[in-house]
Scaffold this motif. Structure first.
Motif, short mmCIF file in Angstrom:
data_model
loop_
_atom_site.label_atom_id
_atom_site.label_comp_id
_atom_site.label_asym_id
_atom_site.label_seq_id
_atom_site.Cartn_x
_atom_site.Cartn_y
_atom_site.Cartn_z
N LYS A 5 0.83 -1.20 0.00
CA LYS A 5 0.00 0.00 0.00
C LYS A 5 0.86 1.25 0.00
N ASN A 6 0.36 2.30 -0.66
CA ASN A 6 1.02 3.60 -0.64
C ASN A 6 0.90 4.21 0.75
N ILE A 7 1.95 4.93 1.15
CA ILE A 7 1.97 5.54 2.48
C ILE A 7 2.29 7.02 2.31
N GLU A 8 1.43 7.88 2.84
CA GLU A 8 1.70 9.32 2.79
C GLU A 8 2.57 9.72 3.97
N VAL A 9 3.67 10.43 3.67
CA VAL A 9 4.58 10.94 4.70
C VAL A 9 4.84 12.40 4.34
N GLY A 10 4.14 13.30 5.03
CA GLY A 10 4.27 14.72 4.70
C GLY A 10 3.88 14.97 3.26
N ARG A 11 4.81 15.54 2.49
CA ARG A 11 4.53 15.85 1.08
C ARG A 11 4.87 14.71 0.13
N ALA A 28 14.17 -5.44 -3.49
CA ALA A 28 13.32 -4.43 -2.84
C ALA A 28 13.47 -3.12 -3.61
N LEU A 29 12.34 -2.49 -3.91
CA LEU A 29 12.33 -1.20 -4.59
C LEU A 29 11.35 -0.30 -3.86
N VAL A 30 11.56 1.01 -3.98
CA VAL A 30 10.59 1.95 -3.42
C VAL A 30 10.48 3.14 -4.36
N SER A 31 9.26 3.59 -4.58
CA SER A 31 8.99 4.80 -5.33
C SER A 31 8.59 5.88 -4.32
N ILE A 32 9.19 7.07 -4.46
CA ILE A 32 8.83 8.19 -3.59
C ILE A 32 8.43 9.35 -4.49
N ARG A 33 7.15 9.70 -4.42
CA ARG A 33 6.60 10.76 -5.29
C ARG A 33 6.31 12.01 -4.48
N SER A 34 6.48 13.13 -5.17
CA SER A 34 6.10 14.42 -4.57
C SER A 34 5.63 15.34 -5.69
N ALA A 61 11.90 -2.42 1.78
CA ALA A 61 11.61 -1.24 0.95
C ALA A 61 10.77 -0.23 1.72
N ARG A 62 9.80 -0.71 2.47
CA ARG A 62 8.94 0.18 3.26
C ARG A 62 9.76 0.93 4.30
N ALA A 63 10.60 0.22 5.03
CA ALA A 63 11.42 0.85 6.08
C ALA A 63 12.38 1.87 5.47
N GLU A 64 13.02 1.53 4.36
CA GLU A 64 13.96 2.46 3.73
C GLU A 64 13.24 3.69 3.17
N GLY A 65 12.08 3.47 2.54
CA GLY A 65 11.31 4.59 1.98
C GLY A 65 10.82 5.54 3.07
N LEU A 66 10.32 4.98 4.17
CA LEU A 66 9.83 5.82 5.26
C LEU A 66 10.99 6.60 5.91
N ALA A 67 12.14 5.95 6.05
CA ALA A 67 13.31 6.63 6.63
C ALA A 67 13.73 7.78 5.74
N TRP A 68 13.76 7.56 4.42
CA TRP A 68 14.16 8.61 3.48
C TRP A 68 13.18 9.77 3.54
#
Length: 72
Positions: A5-11, A28-34, A61-68
């Motif tokens: 699932k997509n997770i919103e973190v700020g912007r 593991a891959l992560v997409s981070i959109r803004s 991927a979730r842990a790394e994306g949220l940390a970033w």
């Protein structure tokens, strides 16, 4: 490719994914959109470790994306 699932973190919108490797295992891959529309940016990161299951790759991927996202 397995998506979590997509997770919103700020912007940012963080989208963890896993992908099967040809020789076995999972990446593991992560997409981070803004942004929106023409001003949107999508960063996709693929991580070095190989995982035995798609669930393990998604967790990483979730842990790394949220940390970033939380540091930017």
């Amino acid at each position: 490719m397995h998506n979590n699932k997509n997770i919103e973190v700020g912007r940012f919108l963080v989208s963890p994914m896993s992908q099967a490797r040809a020789g076995g295992g999972f990446d593991a891959l992560v997409s981070i959109r803004s942004g929106r529309g023409m001003a949107s940016v999508d960063r996709v990161m693929r991580f070095t470790p190989q995982f035995n299951s798609p669930q393990a790759a998604l967790r990483y991927a979730r842990a790394e994306g949220l940390a970033w996202a939380s540091t930017h």
